[in-house]
Design a protein around this motif. Structure first.
Motif, short mmCIF file in Angstrom:
data_model
loop_
_atom_site.label_atom_id
_atom_site.label_comp_id
_atom_site.label_asym_id
_atom_site.label_seq_id
_atom_site.Cartn_x
_atom_site.Cartn_y
_atom_site.Cartn_z
N VAL A 12 1.07 2.29 13.84
CA VAL A 12 0.30 2.62 12.63
C VAL A 12 -1.18 2.32 12.84
O VAL A 12 -2.04 3.07 12.37
CB VAL A 12 0.87 1.91 11.39
CG1 VAL A 12 0.05 2.23 10.16
CG2 VAL A 12 2.33 2.31 11.17
N LEU A 13 -1.50 1.25 13.57
CA LEU A 13 -2.91 1.00 13.91
C LEU A 13 -3.50 2.21 14.64
O LEU A 13 -4.61 2.66 14.32
CB LEU A 13 -3.05 -0.24 14.79
CG LEU A 13 -3.07 -1.60 14.12
CD1 LEU A 13 -2.93 -2.72 15.15
CD2 LEU A 13 -4.34 -1.79 13.31
N ILE A 46 6.27 -12.39 5.80
CA ILE A 46 6.33 -11.29 4.83
C ILE A 46 5.03 -11.15 4.05
O ILE A 46 4.57 -10.03 3.80
CB ILE A 46 7.56 -11.42 3.89
CG1 ILE A 46 7.80 -10.14 3.11
CG2 ILE A 46 7.41 -12.59 2.95
CD1 ILE A 46 8.31 -9.01 3.95
N ALA A 47 4.40 -12.26 3.69
CA ALA A 47 3.13 -12.18 2.95
C ALA A 47 2.05 -11.52 3.81
O ALA A 47 1.29 -10.67 3.32
CB ALA A 47 2.69 -13.58 2.52
N THR A 48 2.02 -11.87 5.08
CA THR A 48 1.04 -11.27 5.99
C THR A 48 1.36 -9.81 6.24
O THR A 48 0.44 -8.98 6.34
CB THR A 48 0.99 -12.05 7.32
OG1 THR A 48 0.70 -13.43 7.03
CG2 THR A 48 -0.05 -11.49 8.26
N LEU A 49 2.62 -9.46 6.31
CA LEU A 49 3.00 -8.07 6.50
C LEU A 49 2.46 -7.20 5.36
O LEU A 49 1.97 -6.09 5.59
CB LEU A 49 4.53 -7.93 6.60
CG LEU A 49 5.03 -6.55 6.99
CD1 LEU A 49 4.61 -6.20 8.41
CD2 LEU A 49 6.55 -6.50 6.87
N PHE A 50 2.50 -7.72 4.15
CA PHE A 50 1.96 -6.98 3.01
C PHE A 50 0.43 -6.83 3.13
O PHE A 50 -0.13 -5.80 2.76
CB PHE A 50 2.35 -7.63 1.69
CG PHE A 50 3.72 -7.21 1.23
CD1 PHE A 50 3.89 -6.09 0.42
CD2 PHE A 50 4.84 -7.92 1.60
CE1 PHE A 50 5.14 -5.69 0.01
CE2 PHE A 50 6.11 -7.53 1.19
CZ PHE A 50 6.26 -6.41 0.39
N LYS A 51 -0.24 -7.84 3.65
CA LYS A 51 -1.69 -7.76 3.87
C LYS A 51 -2.01 -6.73 4.95
O LYS A 51 -2.99 -5.97 4.84
CB LYS A 51 -2.25 -9.12 4.26
CG LYS A 51 -2.24 -10.13 3.12
CD LYS A 51 -2.74 -11.48 3.59
CE LYS A 51 -2.59 -12.53 2.51
NZ LYS A 51 -2.98 -13.87 2.99
N LEU A 56 -3.97 -1.20 6.28
CA LEU A 56 -3.69 0.10 6.89
C LEU A 56 -3.47 1.22 5.88
O LEU A 56 -3.34 2.38 6.26
CB LEU A 56 -2.48 -0.02 7.82
CG LEU A 56 -2.70 -0.90 9.05
CD1 LEU A 56 -1.39 -1.14 9.78
CD2 LEU A 56 -3.74 -0.29 9.97
N GLY A 57 -3.40 0.85 4.60
CA GLY A 57 -3.20 1.87 3.57
C GLY A 57 -1.81 2.47 3.57
O GLY A 57 -1.64 3.66 3.30
N VAL A 58 -0.82 1.64 3.91
CA VAL A 58 0.58 2.10 3.92
C VAL A 58 1.42 1.10 3.14
O VAL A 58 0.94 0.03 2.77
CB VAL A 58 1.13 2.22 5.37
CG1 VAL A 58 0.35 3.26 6.15
CG2 VAL A 58 1.13 0.88 6.09
N LYS A 59 2.67 1.44 2.91
CA LYS A 59 3.60 0.51 2.29
C LYS A 59 4.17 -0.41 3.37
O LYS A 59 4.31 0.00 4.52
CB LYS A 59 4.74 1.26 1.61
CG LYS A 59 4.26 2.09 0.44
CD LYS A 59 5.40 2.83 -0.21
CE LYS A 59 4.85 3.63 -1.37
NZ LYS A 59 5.88 4.39 -2.05
N ALA A 60 4.50 -1.63 2.98
CA ALA A 60 5.03 -2.59 3.95
C ALA A 60 6.27 -2.05 4.65
O ALA A 60 6.46 -2.27 5.84
CB ALA A 60 5.33 -3.92 3.26
N SER A 67 13.22 0.75 8.72
CA SER A 67 13.04 1.67 7.60
C SER A 67 12.74 3.08 8.07
O SER A 67 12.97 4.03 7.36
CB SER A 67 11.89 1.20 6.70
OG SER A 67 12.19 -0.02 6.11
N VAL A 68 12.22 3.21 9.29
CA VAL A 68 11.79 4.50 9.79
C VAL A 68 12.87 5.19 10.60
O VAL A 68 13.02 6.39 10.56
CB VAL A 68 10.51 4.32 10.65
CG1 VAL A 68 10.06 5.64 11.22
CG2 VAL A 68 9.41 3.71 9.80
#
Length: 69
Positions: A12-13, A46-51, A56-60, A67-68
């Motif tokens: 994603v980066l 998990i908190a950092t994953l949300f950050k 990145l402008g995506v959902k966690a 999930s993919v």
């Protein structure tokens, strides 16, 4: 034994044309930590994953390999 890919942070980066360094600066963390996430040597909490997702402008869930697939 092959290493498992648990997250898609590196992918994603690249898609968002962002660097590890930019993410590290945003999170106020070291570049080595972000690099280890990108190589799946370690995982963010998990908190950092949300950050990361916010940066990145995506959902966690879009950063989670399960999930993919």
């Amino acid at each position: 034994m092959a290493k498992k890919d648990y997250n898609r942070i590196k992918v994603v980066l690249a898609e968002k044309k962002k660097t590890n360094k930019e993410l590290a600066e945003y999170l106020k963390m070291g570049t080595v930590t972000v690099s280890r996430w990108c190589t799946n040597d370690s995982q963010p909490n998990i908190a950092t994953l949300f950050k990361v997702a916010k940066f990145l402008g995506v959902k966690a869930k879009d950063l989670d390999r399960k999930s993919v697939v």
